[in-house]
Design a protein around this motif. Structure first.
Motif, mmCIF file in Angstrom:
data_model
loop_
_atom_site.group_PDB
_atom_site.id
_atom_site.type_symbol
_atom_site.label_atom_id
_atom_site.label_comp_id
_atom_site.label_asym_id
_atom_site.label_seq_id
_atom_site.Cartn_x
_atom_site.Cartn_y
_atom_site.Cartn_z
ATOM 1 N N ARG A 165 0.841 -1.214 0.000
ATOM 2 C CA ARG A 165 0.000 0.000 0.000
ATOM 3 C C ARG A 165 0.866 1.250 0.000
ATOM 4 N NH1 ARG A 165 -4.682 -2.046 3.002
ATOM 5 N NH2 ARG A 165 -6.072 -2.861 1.370
ATOM 6 N N ARG A 191 0.967 10.649 -11.964
ATOM 7 C CA ARG A 191 0.433 11.927 -12.457
ATOM 8 C C ARG A 191 1.589 12.831 -12.826
ATOM 9 N NH1 ARG A 191 -4.917 12.740 -10.799
ATOM 10 N NH2 ARG A 191 -4.743 14.977 -11.083
ATOM 11 N N GLU A 240 7.244 15.860 -1.514
ATOM 12 C CA GLU A 240 6.442 15.856 -0.296
ATOM 13 C C GLU A 240 7.314 15.939 0.930
ATOM 14 O OE1 GLU A 240 4.104 12.392 -0.679
ATOM 15 O OE2 GLU A 240 2.717 13.363 -2.065
ATOM 16 N N LEU A 252 -1.246 4.862 4.673
ATOM 17 C CA LEU A 252 -2.121 3.710 4.440
ATOM 18 C C LEU A 252 -1.697 2.509 5.275
ATOM 19 C CD1 LEU A 252 -2.452 3.913 0.558
ATOM 20 C CD2 LEU A 252 -3.870 4.987 2.292
ATOM 21 N N GLU A 278 -13.099 5.212 -11.261
ATOM 22 C CA GLU A 278 -11.654 5.386 -11.077
ATOM 23 C C GLU A 278 -11.339 5.652 -9.607
ATOM 24 O OE1 GLU A 278 -10.045 8.781 -13.061
ATOM 25 O OE2 GLU A 278 -8.019 8.357 -12.335
ATOM 26 N N ILE A 329 -9.215 3.433 -6.861
ATOM 27 C CA ILE A 329 -8.035 3.920 -6.121
ATOM 28 C C ILE A 329 -8.229 3.715 -4.622
ATOM 29 C CG2 ILE A 329 -6.783 6.027 -5.473
ATOM 30 C CD1 ILE A 329 -7.302 7.016 -8.355
ATOM 31 N N ALA A 375 -10.149 1.636 -3.129
ATOM 32 C CA ALA A 375 -10.142 0.200 -2.799
ATOM 33 C C ALA A 375 -8.701 -0.304 -2.722
ATOM 34 C CB ALA A 375 -10.913 -0.578 -3.851
ATOM 35 N N LEU A 376 -7.866 0.166 -3.652
ATOM 36 C CA LEU A 376 -6.459 -0.240 -3.626
ATOM 37 C C LEU A 376 -5.773 0.251 -2.353
ATOM 38 C CD1 LEU A 376 -5.304 0.500 -7.284
ATOM 39 C CD2 LEU A 376 -5.382 -1.716 -6.167
ATOM 40 N N TRP A 377 -6.165 1.430 -1.935
ATOM 41 C CA TRP A 377 -5.531 1.994 -0.737
ATOM 42 C C TRP A 377 -6.094 1.407 0.554
ATOM 43 C CZ3 TRP A 377 -5.670 7.925 -2.201
ATOM 44 C CH2 TRP A 377 -4.701 8.172 -3.188
ATOM 45 N N GLY A 378 -7.146 0.639 0.444
ATOM 46 C CA GLY A 378 -7.755 0.071 1.642
ATOM 47 C C GLY A 378 -8.598 1.091 2.392
ATOM 48 N N ILE A 379 -9.051 2.110 1.695
ATOM 49 C CA ILE A 379 -9.889 3.148 2.324
ATOM 50 C C ILE A 379 -11.344 2.763 2.082
ATOM 51 C CG2 ILE A 379 -10.494 5.624 2.272
ATOM 52 C CD1 ILE A 379 -7.644 5.123 3.188
ATOM 53 N N MET A 414 -11.945 7.137 7.202
ATOM 54 C CA MET A 414 -10.588 6.831 6.708
ATOM 55 C C MET A 414 -10.179 7.835 5.635
ATOM 56 S SD MET A 414 -10.991 2.720 6.442
ATOM 57 C CE MET A 414 -9.319 2.125 6.338
ATOM 58 N N LEU A 448 -6.886 11.122 5.668
ATOM 59 C CA LEU A 448 -5.712 11.177 4.779
ATOM 60 C C LEU A 448 -5.151 12.586 4.738
ATOM 61 C CD1 LEU A 448 -6.925 9.018 1.737
ATOM 62 C CD2 LEU A 448 -5.239 8.374 3.458
ATOM 63 N N PRO A 449 -3.808 12.705 4.599
ATOM 64 C CA PRO A 449 -3.239 14.068 4.524
ATOM 65 C C PRO A 449 -3.722 14.770 3.251
ATOM 66 C CG PRO A 449 -1.560 12.390 4.136
ATOM 67 C CD PRO A 449 -2.786 11.663 4.549
ATOM 68 N N GLU A 467 -1.180 15.674 0.209
ATOM 69 C CA GLU A 467 -0.738 14.478 -0.479
ATOM 70 C C GLU A 467 -1.882 13.845 -1.296
ATOM 71 O OE1 GLU A 467 0.143 15.362 2.461
ATOM 72 O OE2 GLU A 467 2.209 14.836 2.887
ATOM 73 N N LEU A 468 -3.065 13.940 -0.726
ATOM 74 C CA LEU A 468 -4.226 13.380 -1.432
ATOM 75 C C LEU A 468 -4.469 14.153 -2.732
ATOM 76 C CD1 LEU A 468 -6.605 11.372 -1.384
ATOM 77 C CD2 LEU A 468 -7.947 13.113 -0.204
ATOM 78 N N ARG A 499 -2.288 13.340 -5.483
ATOM 79 C CA ARG A 499 -2.543 12.043 -6.102
ATOM 80 C C ARG A 499 -3.794 12.007 -6.966
ATOM 81 N NH1 ARG A 499 0.788 11.752 -2.283
ATOM 82 N NH2 ARG A 499 2.380 10.108 -2.262
ATOM 83 N N ILE A 500 -4.842 12.588 -6.479
ATOM 84 C CA ILE A 500 -6.035 12.504 -7.327
ATOM 85 C C ILE A 500 -6.601 13.874 -7.666
ATOM 86 C CG2 ILE A 500 -6.713 10.144 -6.746
ATOM 87 C CD1 ILE A 500 -8.658 11.184 -4.780
#
Lengths: 1072, 508
Positions: A899, A910, A925, A932, B196, B200, B202-206, B211, B215-216, B219-220, B223-224
């Motif tokens: 993770r 990105r 960062e 995670l 999409e 994402i 689901a991959l992160w386990g959120i 939850m 997240l910060p 940083e979030l 990413r998206i």
């Protein structure tokens, strides 16, 4: 007026979706209607003519050859008038051509080849008028029906244009070779064209001829024709409109009906018979000659072959043998060479030898299989690897004087690139028009029929998918394995008229050709002139060409082929030959491996996952009983688990004798030398031949003739004749009638299913080699077999688990270590391990994986995910995510678990855009901690299966072992401790399902858990009750009686249940 | 001058969520089915799938996506077909219901659920506390035969998310500052994520809004993108909302219950005229015109009889509408006496066509409409229009399309050749034919016997063998002569399935 009529314009289903009946069906119908001849004119080819010819010969019909050839330059095919709505595509017109003579046939083949090969891809193409002019001799041209140039010209430009078109055809083919064609399908528009055609014929003084433009055998088959039209145009029947035919009149009509139909047109019917009489060419007159092998001027092909064989004998046997043995060899060599010379086959042997030489020079492993291994000439030339003298193999099984057939040598090559190299060499050697692959006719089977018809009838995708999943592909066809059953299971209501029609059509189009593919390895050769024998065309695969006939057609017409077959195990062994010296320091010669006790002990335990030919469930079940101890035992082992010996009830007598449970007896004392090696049970075809030779004094050739006569059951007269001779011979040898009966029964039942000993020996060599490599060099063997998937009986996940159970360390995919392929790694403790290659990452392109490895080698390991993405720019977001999901990025800096990597990958995926791309540090960062939480163990396993199809972690069943134990389930290993007849519970992941045709509907399931593999037998009634679980479940719960017998255990299922599959993408290997 | 800080107006939203809306809409007027498992199926036969179901159905184990055969395996299940019309009516009712609490309503419904937010800021003096309003609103919804959830929050999205979540907190009103805590346990799907984003997270386990909220932020976003910020603020109950109120439905409806059942159309038209007056007044006020009128007549015995009349051009001429309504009802009279009359009008633009000064005068559009209405009354409405051919070989495969203004001169329709004209007889005329072997020899047409002089054919045609519409016929073109020496050139057809002969066309 005569009442004889010959149909001169018929198309079969080999016009691929433009004809609805098999060629045999057309012949059958013509025979029923007492037609004396018929012409088959398929679209742009002679695809169906070989089968048409063969069937016509059997029925005493004269089979004319021809084709409907697309021509550009004579307008477009007829379409409805512009004021009507329609969906017809523009297609060039097609002219029907009939072959009058061999030259005409050769011209037709060359004409078709020319325009087909002009295309760069597999496509129909169209001939130019120039092509026609160059290849018109010996051909008779008809003006065609609605697909023809006359109809098109009449509709677009009236009678004047029609006359011009016919004049052009006369100019090309000559006045005597053009017939104005009339067809009457009871359509108004067609009739006015006929009247115009008649006037044109009269003006130009051309003969007229009636045809029915046949597209199907009977009127009922017109439904298939309409269906094919819809499929061809990718449109539903409800929307096909005017694409469909007006009526169902394009069937083979009886002579009287045609006479009545054309009563008003003098000569239209009579001319069909006259023209038919003119067409003297038949496919028996093909004029095919196998290419001559180029030899030095002072040699003939025979002398050149003799020299190569003598060299080979010296190499194979050297001076280490006794003079008596050498004498035996020389005698056999001489006898074989003499026969080859008499039959004129030297060129064939030299061509095969040439291919073998090419491969050997390039270190490509190549080995002949099949009956060729009976020949010392093949052994000496290096074509085969089995010594026929030491194995006491019978040459006559390979080649005999009376057979009148070419020898058949199949060459096994490592699959993929190496095989392609050999095929390309053949193309290069014999020219683009000198060699081509045999075709493989792709026909409609259960699933494809259900899918395409369903689409045409407008059924939705989801239902079709469900149905496709249920259409049974198992070998066994039980009473409930009908399409109707599958339809009902998929939720279709068979009382609904449209669904009933759907089912009816599905059954009717079974085995009709869909399109032409290429045979896996059959190459047809004819020095630079193959296109005069059969048209060639491009295959879908670049650089490949195919002939328009499949291998049976080629064989029927005496066209020789060399089979260059891909064999996955050859590639594995080739890789082993490279890996073993490199990592173990041992030299290895696959053809001369020592007999090793460890290897035989492993085989006796049936610990054979991954081994060639002996890894199937049935083999595993018989290995402990047969307990092989020598190479010949392996030859028997390979041969015995076959439908032949099983159906012929030979398997169990042999096994019982092998285990000393039954006395070894012989049908007659004179047969002891023949059957001794197989304990009195005839297992091989060669034994059958020798039996006939021994008891009845048959020659080798006669015995082979007997085998073939019994095997093919073609001619009862011939068989009865041979049987009489056999009995007479036995009587002469003093064999009593009861024994004679036993021997005749033995021969009759076995000839159908026997296996050639030579073939078994060739395969046994590979089987032993694979066993040897696996036992002695597990890391190398596992690495090689994983790099050559898909192949064999088991999925990679099973191979990995098996290797792990044998103590091999299999390491995960890691961008710091992995190559595209799996590799062998040396551990600090001096053991070897296997590193999984990136080829197992689903969706990762080979080019990208190689770029990762190359950059790592040249610029060192990757510092971070950003470093990876900046150095390997071709990596896309999806690939990065997959790598992160399977843990391949875990070793990168800042990435401690999957993770973490996924968190970072999302950012790396990105781009900053051009403005900020040079100042990345601004965007770096501050916090390196990842927010995670780690994936759970089961989640990691799920990701492993989803991303790679396997896991190197614990087996999925291990995670629920405690729970299973509480429910009383035994593991695969614990089943061994249970006693015979106990009621047991067990569970596992299905790795293979089998329903052999010989097993009367029984299904054999192999299932795996963390301790090994267990076998489950499902009886037909249990299958009926749990069909969906057996067919679809990935993990199952089984309860039933344990059967433990002679070292083999099975659970005979009495209750089955599906276990939760955790969404794992595990695959089983089914339907063997 | 000091600038005074702008004060945000107070926000308070009540969100109404009705799940399994397709099923609820169909069942609300069927209380007798309350205790039965009921499912609603959508899709084309025979492949319909369950799209909605009631609680009893769920308890039985029925799931969305099951086919008819699967559902058939469950005992005592009442199966309905989806009715979008019923859903639309139910939705209108719910919106009207919501509209009684505030004029500002936002419709956020999806395909399978009803969801609307009501801006209830400042309604305390009218309806009491938010809790009281919620109770009243829920009772109102229940009185409509539906069951829903209502949540109230100062943050629009918090109210929406909480209403959508069935496992939410039992408290219905969320105070300011409590949003994040209330939202935290909710699953992410209440946010209506794109595929999409769902992948994402689901991959992160959120899996929960809590939850996601943790997240910060920076940083979030890295990413998206800004979607990350939006989703996180949604998860924290901080994302503002620009309220997009829906217009209160503009319904041009008039309904009149008659004192006693009317049989006479003329009497009925008196009432219709009065209702038209009202409708025209209302549309004129909005500067539009009436483009269509639907007359819904409730008949003696409870049956409803509906006629819809559309004008070629919208208009507000009362006499015109009365005339074409009268003509239509004359040609399609209600089968029984009328007890209730309802008119539903549809508004349209009052555009006029500006022609050139010297253009020849055209008939008024309204007059053409009247003429067409007269023709339709005479011939049936499916028989007036222009004929369009279809791509089919089926006999009579044409359709009649309504007249429309031509877009230009169509040259494709010009025939290039001279052809024999055939006049199709519609409907074909049944005839009896005497055969000489297989060819027509004599036949009767319009009570006259004709001897066939020449017969061309048979022209054979068949089609649609794959379904019940299968047809199979042969046609003959014949030249025939009557005893009085009159000649007839015609086409006669033999329906092979019904063994019936018809004269289908006459040749010029």
């Amino acid at each position: 007026m005569t009442d004889r009529y010959v149909e001169l314009h018929a198309s079969s289903a080999f016009s691929f979706l433009e004809g609805a009946s098999q060629p045999e069906r057309l012949v059958e119908r013509a025979f029923e209607l007492e037609m004396q001849a018929m012409a088959l004119l398929d679209r742009n080819g002679v695809y169906g003519s070989a089968r048409f010819h063969k069937s016509a010969k059997l029925n005493g019909l004269h089979a004319h050859v021809g084709a409907e050839v697309s021509i550009s330059g004579l307008g477009q095919r007829l379409t409805p008038p512009a004021w009507l709505p329609f969906r017809h595509r523009a297609e060039p017109v097609r002219i029907p051509l009939l072959c009058e003579s061999r030259q005409g046939y050769q011209n037709l083949c060359q004409l078709i080849t020319r325009f087909k090969m002009r295309e760069h891809i597999k496509d129909d193409g169209a001939a130019l008028l120039d092509d026609l002019e160059q290849h018109s001799t010996g051909l008779v041209c008809l003006t065609g029906g609605d697909e023809g140039p006359l109809a098109s010209a009449l509709c677009s430009g009236g009678e004047k244009a029609g006359r011009n078109t016919v004049e052009r055809l006369v100019h090309i083919f000559g006045h005597n070779n053009v017939y104005v064609e009339l067809q009457r399908h009871n359509e108004r528009e067609e009739e006015w064209r006929n009247q115009a055609a008649l006037r044109i014929a009269q003006t130009l003084q051309l003969p007229i001829v009636a045809t029915n433009g046949v597209r199907y055998a009977t009127a009922y088959d017109s439904e298939i024709f309409d269906l094919f039209t819809a499929i061809r145009n990718q449109i539903e029947l409800d929307r096909a409109g005017r694409l469909l035919s007006m009526n169902n009149q394009r069937h083979i009509r009886p002579a009287q009906e045609m006479v009545d139909l054309f009563r008003d047109i003098r000569g239209a019917i009579g001319n069909t018979v006259e023209l038919s009489d003119r067409l003297t060419f038949e496919l028996t007159d093909l004029g095919y000659e196998f290419p001559r092998y180029p030899v030095p001027s002072n040699d003939s092909m025979d002398s050149f072959l003799r020299k190569r064989v003598i060299e080979g004998v010296g190499r194979r046997y050297g001076a280490r043998n006794t003079s008596r043995f050498m004498e035996q060899i020389t005698k056999q060599v001489e006898s074989e060479l003499a026969l080859i010379e008499r039959l004129g086959f030297a060129g064939y042997f030299l061509i095969v030898w040439d291919i073998v030489q090419f491969c050997k020079e390039r270190n490509i492993l190549i080995q002949g299989r099949g009956s060729a291994a009976n020949s010392i000439v093949c052994y000496a030339l290096g074509i085969t690897a089995v010594d026929p003298i030491r194995m006491n193999l019978l040459f006559e099984r390979f080649l005999s004087e009376n057979r009148g057939e070419w020898p058949d040598i199949d060459l096994d090559l490592p699959s993929e690139e190496k095989r392609e190299q050999a095929i390309q060499y053949v193309y290069l050697r014999y020219g683009e028009l000198g060699a081509a692959m045999c075709a493989n006719v792709i026909t409609y089977r259960g699933r494809s029929a259900a899918r395409e018809i369903g689409k045409s009838l407008g059924f939705d995708q989801a239902s079709l998918q469900k149905l496709s999943g249920l259409v049974n592909n198992f070998e066994w066809r039980g009473p409930t394995d009908t399409m109707a059953h599958s339809f009902r299971d998929a939720g279709f209501d068979l009382t609904h008229p449209r669904i009933a029609k759907y089912l009816d059509l599905c059954m009717r189009i079974q085995d009709l050709p869909r399109h032409l593919g290429q045979h896996s390895g059959g190459v047809v050769i004819c020095q630079n002139a193959l296109d005069t024998v059969v048209p060639l065309e491009r295959a879908s695969m670049p650089g490949r060409t195919v002939v328009q006939w499949d291998k049976e057609d080629c064989a029927d017409l005496g066209i020789i082929k060399v089979d260059l077959l891909g064999l996955g195990m050859m590639a594995v062994l080739e890789d082993c030959v490279e890996l073993i010296p490199k990592h173990y320091g041992d030299d290895i010669d696959i053809a001369n491996l020592p007999e090793d006790d460890d290897v035989y002990r492993t085989l006796q335990r049936a610990d054979t996952v991954g081994m060639f030919q002996v890894e199937s469930r049935a083999q595993m079940a018989s290995l402990p009983r047969n307990s092989p101890k020598s190479f010949y035992d392996m030859v028997v082992q390979v041969a015995i688990i076959r439908p032949g010996p099983i159906v012929g009830k030979m398997m169990h007598p042999y096994m019982r004798r092998r285990q000393n449970k039954e006395e070894v007896t012989y049908p007659h004392p004179s047969l002891e030398p023949v059957l001794k090696r197989t304990l009195g049970v005839p297992l091989f075809q060669e034994q059958l031949l020798r039996m006939a030779m021994t008891v009845a004094g048959f020659t080798g050739a006669e015995a082979e003739e007997l085998r073939r006569a019994v095997g093919m059951r073609r001619s009862m007269d011939r068989m009865n004749n041979l049987e009489d001779r056999l009995r007479a011979g036995m009587t002469a040898n003093g064999i009593d009638s009861a024994t004679q009966e036993t021997i005749v029964q033995n021969i009759a039942s076995f000839a159908l299913y026997g296996f050639p000993e030579s073939h078994a020996a060739s395969f046994a060599l590979l089987a032993y080699a694979s066993a040897y490599c696996k036992v002695k060099y597990l890391a190398a063997f596992t690495c090689a077999i994983l790099n050559n998937q898909p192949m064999g009986f088991y999925m990679p996940a099973v191979l990995v688990k098996d290797a792990q159970r044998h103590g091999l360390c299999v390491k995960p995919i890691d961008v710091h270590e992995s190559e595209w392929v799996c590799t062998v790694e040396h551990e600090a403790n001096r053991t070897l391990s296997v590193r999984l290659g990136m080829r197992y990452v689903k969706g990762l392109r080979k080019q990208t994986a190689e770029a990762i490895a190359i950059s790592r080698r040249s610029h060192g390991i990757y510092q971070s995910i950003e470093d990876l993405t900046s150095r390997v720019t071709s990596l896309n977001r999806d690939e990065l995510i997959t790598l992160a999901r399977i843990g391949a990025l875990n070793e990168l800096q800042g990435s401690y678990h999957r993770r973490d990597a996924l968190w970072q990958v999302q950012r790396a995926g990105r781009s900053e855009g051009p403005l900020l791309s040079y100042s990345k540090e601004l965007l770096s960062e501050a916090s390196t901690s990842a927010p995670l939480i780690m994936m759970t163990t089961t989640k990691r396993m799920t990701e492993d299966y989803a991303g790679t199809g396997l896991t190197i972690g614990s087996h999925p069943m291990a995670y629920c072992r405690e729970q299973l134990r509480r429910r009383g389930a035994l593991s695969a290993k614990e089943l061994w401790n249970a006693s015979n007849g106990t009621y047991v519970r067990t569970a596992g992941c299905i790795i293979a399902r089998q329903r052999p045709g010989t097993a009367m509907g029984y299904i054999f399931i192999s299932m795996e858990d963390e301790t090994g593999i267990a076998n489950v037998i499902v009886t037909p009634d249990i299958y009926e009750r749990h069909r969906s679980i057996v067919m679809r479940s990935k993990f199952i719960w089984v309860e039933g009686l344990l059967q433990s017998h002679e070292g083999v255990i099975h659970v005979k299922a009495m209750h089955l249940a599906a276990l939760w599959d955790r969404g794992l993408d595990v695959r089983s290997h089914d339907f063997h | 001058m000091g600038r005074q800080a702008l004060k945000r107006p107070a926000e308070l939203y009540a969100c109404v969520y009705v799940r399994e809306f397709s099923a609820q809409a169909l069942l609300r007027l069927r209380p007798e089915l309350k205790e039965r498992a009921c499912v609603v199926m959508a899709g084309e036969a025979p492949f319909e799938e369950v799209c909605s179901l009631n609680t009893k159905g769920k308890l039985l184990g029925i799931q969305r996506g099951m086919g008819r055969v699967d559902v058939g395996g469950f005992p005592q299940v009442k199966v309905f077909s989806r009715s979008l019309k019923t859903e639309s009516t139910a939705k209108q009712m719910l919106l009207e219901c919501a509209g009684t609490y505030s004029p500002r309503i936002e419709d956020c419904s999806g395909d399978t659920y009803f969801l609307c937010a009501i801006d209830i800021a400042g309604t305390e003096s009218l309806f009491g506390s938010p809790e009281a309003l919620t109770r009243r609103l829920l009772q109102h919804i229940q009185s409509l035969g539906l069951s829903g959830q209502v949540r109230v929050s100062h943050n629009f999205h918090t109210a929406v998310c909480l209403a959508k979540s069935s496992s939410g907190h039992s408290r219905v009103v969320v105070n300011s500052g409590e949003e994040a805590a209330f939202l935290s346990p909710l699953p992410l799907d209440v946010l209506g994520l794109t595929d999409e984003h769902a992948e994402i997270f689901a991959l992160w386990g959120i899996h929960t809004l809590g939850m996601l909220a943790a997240l910060p932020e920076k940083e979030l976003i890295a990413r998206i993108g800004q979607d990350g910020r939006r989703l996180q603020q949604l998860a924290r109950g901080e994302w503002p909302h620009l309220f997009q109120p829906v217009d209160s439905p503009f319904r041009l409806e008039e309904r009149q219950e008659l004192e006693f059942p009317f049989d006479s159309l003329d009497s009925l038209m008196f009432g219709v005229a009065a209702m038209l007056d009202q409708l025209i007044l209302r549309v004129k006020a909005r500067l539009v015109a009436i483009s269509a009128v639907t007359v819904v007549l409730e008949l003696d015995g409870g049956e409803t009889y509906t006629r819809r009349i559309r004008a070629a051009q919208p208009g507000n001429d009362k006499q015109f509408w009365i005339r074409i309504l009268h003509l239509d009802l004359q040609s399609h009279p209600p089968p029984r006496a009328v007890v209730t009359v309802a008119l539903q009008a549809e508004p349209g633009n009052t555009s006029t066509i500006q022609l050139g000064i010297f253009s020849p005068p055209l008939p008024e559009a309204a007059r053409l409409d009247v003429t067409l209405a007269q023709l339709q009354a005479l011939l049936g409405e499916d028989n007036v229009g222009h004929v369009a051919l279809q791509d089919s070989r089926t006999p009579e495969s044409f359709r009649v399309e309504p007249f429309r203004a031509p877009s230009g001169f169509d040259t494709s329709a010009v025939l290039q050749k001279e052809r024999t004209a055939a006049r199709r007889l519609r409907p074909p005329e049944v005839t009896s034919v005497h055969l000489d072997q297989t060819r027509p020899d004599e036949f009767t047409f319009r009570e006259q016997r004709f001897a066939v002089e020449s017969a061309y054919g048979p022209w054979m045609a068949r089609g649609e063998w794959w379904n019940e519409m299968f047809w199979d016929m042969e046609q003959w073109d014949v030249i025939a002569r009557a005893p009085n020496d009159s000649m007839l050139c015609c086409c006669i057809a033999h329906n092979l399935l019904r063994n019936e002969w018809q004269v289908i066309a006459l040749y010029d």
